[in-house]
Motif scaffolding. Sequence first.
Motif, PDB file in Angstrom:
ATOM      1  N   UNK A  35      35.743 -64.481  56.559  1.00 35.42           N
ATOM      2  CA  UNK A  35      35.862 -63.436  55.548  1.00 35.42           C
ATOM      3  C   UNK A  35      34.492 -62.977  55.067  1.00 35.42           C
ATOM      4  N   UNK A  36      34.440 -61.763  54.554  1.00 37.08           N
ATOM      5  CA  UNK A  36      33.188 -61.209  54.040  1.00 37.08           C
ATOM      6  C   UNK A  36      32.599 -62.092  52.944  1.00 37.08           C
ATOM      7  N   UNK A  37      33.453 -62.698  52.128  1.00 40.30           N
ATOM      8  CA  UNK A  37      32.983 -63.539  51.022  1.00 40.30           C
ATOM      9  C   UNK A  37      32.278 -64.793  51.515  1.00 40.30           C
ATOM     10  N   UNK A  38      32.424 -65.141  52.796  1.00 42.08           N
ATOM     11  CA  UNK A  38      31.770 -66.331  53.339  1.00 42.08           C
ATOM     12  C   UNK A  38      30.283 -66.105  53.630  1.00 42.08           C
ATOM     13  N   UNK A  39      29.855 -64.850  53.668  1.00 46.75           N
ATOM     14  CA  UNK A  39      28.453 -64.549  53.968  1.00 46.75           C
ATOM     15  C   UNK A  39      27.552 -64.915  52.797  1.00 46.75           C
ATOM     16  N   UNK A  40      26.319 -65.355  53.067  1.00 46.10           N
ATOM     17  CA  UNK A  40      25.345 -65.479  51.986  1.00 46.10           C
ATOM     18  C   UNK A  40      25.170 -64.111  51.329  1.00 46.10           C
ATOM     19  N   UNK A  41      24.980 -64.100  50.019  1.00 42.68           N
ATOM     20  CA  UNK A  41      24.940 -62.843  49.262  1.00 42.68           C
ATOM     21  C   UNK A  41      23.842 -61.900  49.752  1.00 42.68           C
ATOM     22  N   UNK A  42      22.683 -62.463  50.140  1.00 43.84           N
ATOM     23  CA  UNK A  42      21.590 -61.581  50.564  1.00 43.84           C
ATOM     24  C   UNK A  42      21.878 -60.907  51.903  1.00 43.84           C
ATOM     25  N   UNK A  43      22.555 -61.608  52.805  1.00 41.83           N
ATOM     26  CA  UNK A  43      22.922 -60.973  54.068  1.00 41.83           C
ATOM     27  C   UNK A  43      23.983 -59.901  53.857  1.00 41.83           C
ATOM     28  N   UNK A  44      24.937 -60.173  52.973  1.00 41.62           N
ATOM     29  CA  UNK A  44      25.947 -59.174  52.668  1.00 41.62           C
ATOM     30  C   UNK A  44      25.317 -57.922  52.072  1.00 41.62           C
ATOM     31  N   UNK A  45      24.350 -58.113  51.174  1.00 42.31           N
ATOM     32  CA  UNK A  45      23.665 -56.975  50.570  1.00 42.31           C
ATOM     33  C   UNK A  45      22.857 -56.213  51.619  1.00 42.31           C
ATOM     34  N   UNK A  46      22.244 -56.936  52.546  1.00 43.48           N
ATOM     35  CA  UNK A  46      21.467 -56.285  53.603  1.00 43.48           C
ATOM     36  C   UNK A  46      22.360 -55.400  54.464  1.00 43.48           C
ATOM     37  N   UNK A  47      23.571 -55.870  54.772  1.00 40.99           N
ATOM     38  CA  UNK A  47      24.505 -55.063  55.560  1.00 40.99           C
ATOM     39  C   UNK A  47      24.850 -53.777  54.817  1.00 40.99           C
ATOM     40  N   UNK A  48      25.160 -53.877  53.531  1.00 41.76           N
ATOM     41  CA  UNK A  48      25.510 -52.689  52.760  1.00 41.76           C
ATOM     42  C   UNK A  48      24.343 -51.713  52.681  1.00 41.76           C
ATOM     43  N   UNK A  49      23.133 -52.224  52.478  1.00 38.46           N
ATOM     44  CA  UNK A  49      21.953 -51.349  52.405  1.00 38.46           C
ATOM     45  C   UNK A  49      21.715 -50.630  53.728  1.00 38.46           C
ATOM     46  N   UNK A  50      21.827 -51.381  54.834  1.00 38.67           N
ATOM     47  CA  UNK A  50      21.570 -50.767  56.135  1.00 38.67           C
ATOM     48  C   UNK A  50      22.675 -49.783  56.504  1.00 38.67           C
ATOM     49  N   UNK A  51      23.919 -50.140  56.218  1.00 34.82           N
ATOM     50  CA  UNK A  51      25.025 -49.218  56.493  1.00 34.82           C
ATOM     51  C   UNK A  51      24.869 -47.941  55.667  1.00 34.82           C
ATOM     52  N   UNK A  52      24.420 -48.072  54.418  1.00 36.27           N
ATOM     53  CA  UNK A  52      24.190 -46.904  53.566  1.00 36.27           C
ATOM     54  C   UNK A  52      23.065 -46.042  54.129  1.00 36.27           C
ATOM     55  N   UNK A  53      22.040 -46.701  54.663  1.00 38.41           N
ATOM     56  CA  UNK A  53      20.934 -45.964  55.299  1.00 38.41           C
ATOM     57  C   UNK A  53      21.449 -45.184  56.508  1.00 38.41           C
ATOM     58  N   UNK A  54      22.255 -45.828  57.350  1.00 34.80           N
ATOM     59  CA  UNK A  54      22.837 -45.130  58.504  1.00 34.80           C
ATOM     60  C   UNK A  54      23.708 -43.959  58.038  1.00 34.80           C
ATOM     61  N   UNK A  55      24.463 -44.183  56.983  1.00 31.21           N
ATOM     62  CA  UNK A  55      25.348 -43.129  56.464  1.00 31.21           C
ATOM     63  C   UNK A  55      24.538 -41.942  55.945  1.00 31.21           C
ATOM     64  N   UNK A  56      23.495 -42.243  55.187  1.00 28.01           N
ATOM     65  CA  UNK A  56      22.695 -41.177  54.585  1.00 28.01           C
ATOM     66  C   UNK A  56      21.944 -40.357  55.627  1.00 28.01           C
TER      67      UNK A  56
END
Length: 199
Positions: free
Chosen positions: A144-165
């Motif tokens: 599950x997503x909640x199993x990820x370390x918080x910093x890796x989860x945040x990195x995914x969201x930041x990078x996905x947002x960069x790709x989106x933008x």
Amino acid sequence: MMLIEETAVPSAALPVEAFKAHLRLGTGFAEDSLQEPVLASFLRAAMAAIEARTGKILIAREFSWTLNSWRDDTGQALPVAPVSALGEVVYTNRLGVETPLAPHFYALEPDMQRPKLKPVAGVLPAVPTGGAVRVRFQAGFGSDWEDLPADLGQAVLLLAAYYYEYRNETNVGEGYMPFGVSSLIERYRTVRLFAGAGQ
């Protein structure tokens, strides 16, 4: 040497709603669900990029790894981490005949940087000349997503947002990662002691 992802990240494990909140997208519209496949594709792309850069598998799934010889028959480092379970070790001779190695001959040595396939005693049997060995294993921080370390989860969201933008940009450098993402994943990157250390 070939690493194959045998199972994909389930759609249910993708944090689409968290990503929507991160992007501050409006909600409550009839068209909300139309964007979800697009958002999911950016999340998958971001996860793949971070996994490639760090050698860490985020969401648990099955892999098979085929190689033509052991780098170290007293303990072969696996190509990604964290590895939670070994499936099978199968030898193939030059004629394509497969021979499984009995599970009591090997064990997993867990490690967050470089997990290993270890012989229970002595050394791993040699790979046949002209043949190969296939190792199946499960890797990932959890299902599950909640199993990820918080910093890796945040990195995914930041990078996905960069790709989106910048989804319409064509001049972004290949392999480029925004500074915030790079700093979040830096501690997870595997230090290479010599060329091909993960082999």
